[in-house]
Design a protein around this motif. Structure first.
Motif, PDB file in Angstrom:
ATOM      1  N   ALA A  89      28.898 -25.187   0.680  1.00  0.00           N
ATOM      2  CA  ALA A  89      28.886 -25.100  -0.785  1.00  0.00           C
ATOM      3  C   ALA A  89      29.383 -23.486  -1.138  1.00  0.00           C
ATOM      4  N   SER A  90      29.726 -23.419  -2.361  1.00  0.00           N
ATOM      5  CA  SER A  90      30.193 -22.135  -2.674  1.00  0.00           C
ATOM      6  C   SER A  90      29.789 -21.966  -4.103  1.00  0.00           C
ATOM      7  N   VAL A  91      29.559 -20.611  -4.550  1.00  0.00           N
ATOM      8  CA  VAL A  91      29.268 -20.281  -5.870  1.00  0.00           C
ATOM      9  C   VAL A  91      30.299 -20.417  -6.994  1.00  0.00           C
ATOM     10  N   LEU A  92      31.578 -20.272  -6.635  1.00  0.00           N
ATOM     11  CA  LEU A  92      32.779 -20.456  -7.553  1.00  0.00           C
ATOM     12  C   LEU A  92      33.395 -21.509  -7.016  1.00  0.00           C
ATOM     13  N   PRO A  93      33.952 -22.446  -7.676  1.00  0.00           N
ATOM     14  CA  PRO A  93      34.713 -23.662  -7.249  1.00  0.00           C
ATOM     15  C   PRO A  93      35.958 -23.278  -6.707  1.00  0.00           C
ATOM     16  N   ARG A  94      36.669 -22.309  -6.867  1.00  0.00           N
ATOM     17  CA  ARG A  94      38.096 -22.262  -6.348  1.00  0.00           C
ATOM     18  C   ARG A  94      38.065 -20.736  -5.944  1.00  0.00           C
ATOM     19  N   HIS A  95      39.029 -20.441  -5.137  1.00  0.00           N
ATOM     20  CA  HIS A  95      39.507 -19.140  -4.571  1.00  0.00           C
ATOM     21  C   HIS A  95      39.906 -18.223  -5.621  1.00  0.00           C
ATOM     22  N   THR A  96      39.274 -17.290  -6.232  1.00  0.00           N
ATOM     23  CA  THR A  96      39.827 -16.467  -7.322  1.00  0.00           C
ATOM     24  C   THR A  96      39.829 -14.969  -6.769  1.00  0.00           C
ATOM     25  N   LEU A  97      40.952 -14.325  -7.431  1.00  0.00           N
ATOM     26  CA  LEU A  97      41.465 -13.010  -6.881  1.00  0.00           C
ATOM     27  C   LEU A  97      40.595 -11.942  -7.867  1.00  0.00           C
ATOM     28  N   ARG A  98      39.939 -11.126  -7.063  1.00  0.00           N
ATOM     29  CA  ARG A  98      39.417 -10.028  -7.623  1.00  0.00           C
ATOM     30  C   ARG A  98      38.361 -10.401  -8.612  1.00  0.00           C
ATOM     31  N   PRO A  99      37.409 -11.350  -8.705  1.00  0.00           N
ATOM     32  CA  PRO A  99      36.544 -11.838  -9.329  1.00  0.00           C
ATOM     33  C   PRO A  99      35.572 -10.525  -9.784  1.00  0.00           C
ATOM     34  N   SER A 111      45.498 -20.411  -9.710  1.00  0.00           N
ATOM     35  CA  SER A 111      46.377 -20.577  -8.723  1.00  0.00           C
ATOM     36  C   SER A 111      46.042 -21.454  -7.645  1.00  0.00           C
ATOM     37  N   TYR A 112      44.756 -21.340  -7.288  1.00  0.00           N
ATOM     38  CA  TYR A 112      44.152 -22.410  -6.385  1.00  0.00           C
ATOM     39  C   TYR A 112      43.270 -23.564  -6.562  1.00  0.00           C
ATOM     40  N   PRO A 113      43.306 -24.524  -6.016  1.00  0.00           N
ATOM     41  CA  PRO A 113      42.492 -25.836  -6.475  1.00  0.00           C
ATOM     42  C   PRO A 113      41.263 -25.655  -6.307  1.00  0.00           C
ATOM     43  N   ARG A 114      40.464 -26.360  -6.906  1.00  0.00           N
ATOM     44  CA  ARG A 114      38.997 -26.540  -6.738  1.00  0.00           C
ATOM     45  C   ARG A 114      38.727 -26.965  -5.582  1.00  0.00           C
ATOM     46  N   VAL A 115      37.398 -26.783  -4.999  1.00  0.00           N
ATOM     47  CA  VAL A 115      37.426 -27.355  -3.558  1.00  0.00           C
ATOM     48  C   VAL A 115      35.990 -27.884  -3.602  1.00  0.00           C
TER      49      VAL A 115
END
Length: 271
Positions: A170-180, A118-122
């Protein structure tokens, strides 16, 4: 002497008395040699209860309830699990780009990194070989940090003596993810990917925000969380400093004060 002579009236009285005795004992019908309803009550409830008990005993037991449905797995968890079909997620480490610019392109475009969401990669931002690199667990919506976390980060870096435009984010995951599902994220190798990212940036200081990120890196380094003080890379070593995530720091002035005190009292293990 008692008179034992036979008199019909005496026989009738004896027979009637015998019936009354058996009636008082609960026997109101003809009996046979086979035992039946020995605990019968005078109003007939005993037979009904015995019959009901026999029916309940003979009735088949109810089937066990069905097992609860499995929890709904997130898109990221399903994507990771699909790696069993031969595709590596988040990509084959041997195929990860070994150049920072190429890595950023791969980060934004590779189908092996994560599923559509649902969210774009950042994209990560900042130059290589910086003084400090900040690593968070995942982007905040459509931005890497979002407000007011971005303002807190800028003020924090300034107080630490770093220019925000000379830092790498930087981030571990490339996009915002709900309840990973972070256990699945760790097993898939996203911690190793983050370690590879750090090696390409080659910072002097790595600031890790949040226990999840800290644990992922420590697992990949085969170290206890508290023992993770440096990360080696091609340019030497980066000192590692862990702090609560920005959401926790924004909620708690006490945690901000504790973090600042720890920063002032830290030693530099990279030297």
């Amino acid at each position: 002497m008692a008179d034992h002579s036979f008199h019909p009236e005496n026989l009738r009285e004896a027979f009637a008395a015998s019936l009354d005795w058996w009636a008082d004992a609960g026997v109101l019908e003809h009996v046979e040699d086979a035992p039946s309803a020995w605990l019968k009550e005078a109003d007939g409830k005993g037979d009904a209860q015995a019959a009901q008990s026999d029916r309940e005993t003979d009735a088949p037991s109810a089937p066990p309830p069905p097992p609860p449905p499995p929890p709904n797995r997130t898109a990221l968890s399903r994507f990771i699990a699909s790696g069993s079909d031969g595709a590596a997620h988040p990509g084959d480490p041997a195929q990860w780009p070994d150049d920072l610019d190429a890595f950023r392109t791969w980060w934004m475009e590779s189908d092996a990194l994560d599923p559509p969401g649902s969210y774009p990669r950042v994209a990560p931002r900042g130059p290589a070989q910086v003084q400090v690199m900040l690593l968070v667990d995942q982007p905040a919506g459509e931005d890497l940090l979002g407000e007011p976390a971005a303002m807190l980060a800028a003020n924090m870096l300034r107080a630490m003596g770093y220019a925000s435009d000379a830092a790498y984010f930087a981030s571990v995951l490339p996009r915002h993810t709900l309840r990973p599902e972070w256990d699945a994220v760790g097993r898939a190798g996203y911690g190793k990917l983050a370690q590879h990212h750090v090696a390409l940036v080659r910072p002097a200081q790595l600031i890790v925000l949040g226990e999840r990120v800290w644990s992922l890196l420590a697992h990949e380094m085969a170290q206890e969380d508290k023992a993770l003080t440096t990360i080696s890379h091609g340019g030497g070593k980066a000192a590692v400093f862990a702090m609560p995530d920005f959401a926790s720091l924004l909620r708690s002035p006490a945690k901000r004060a504790q973090t600042w005190t720890r920063w002032l009292n830290r030693s530099d293990p990279a030297q």
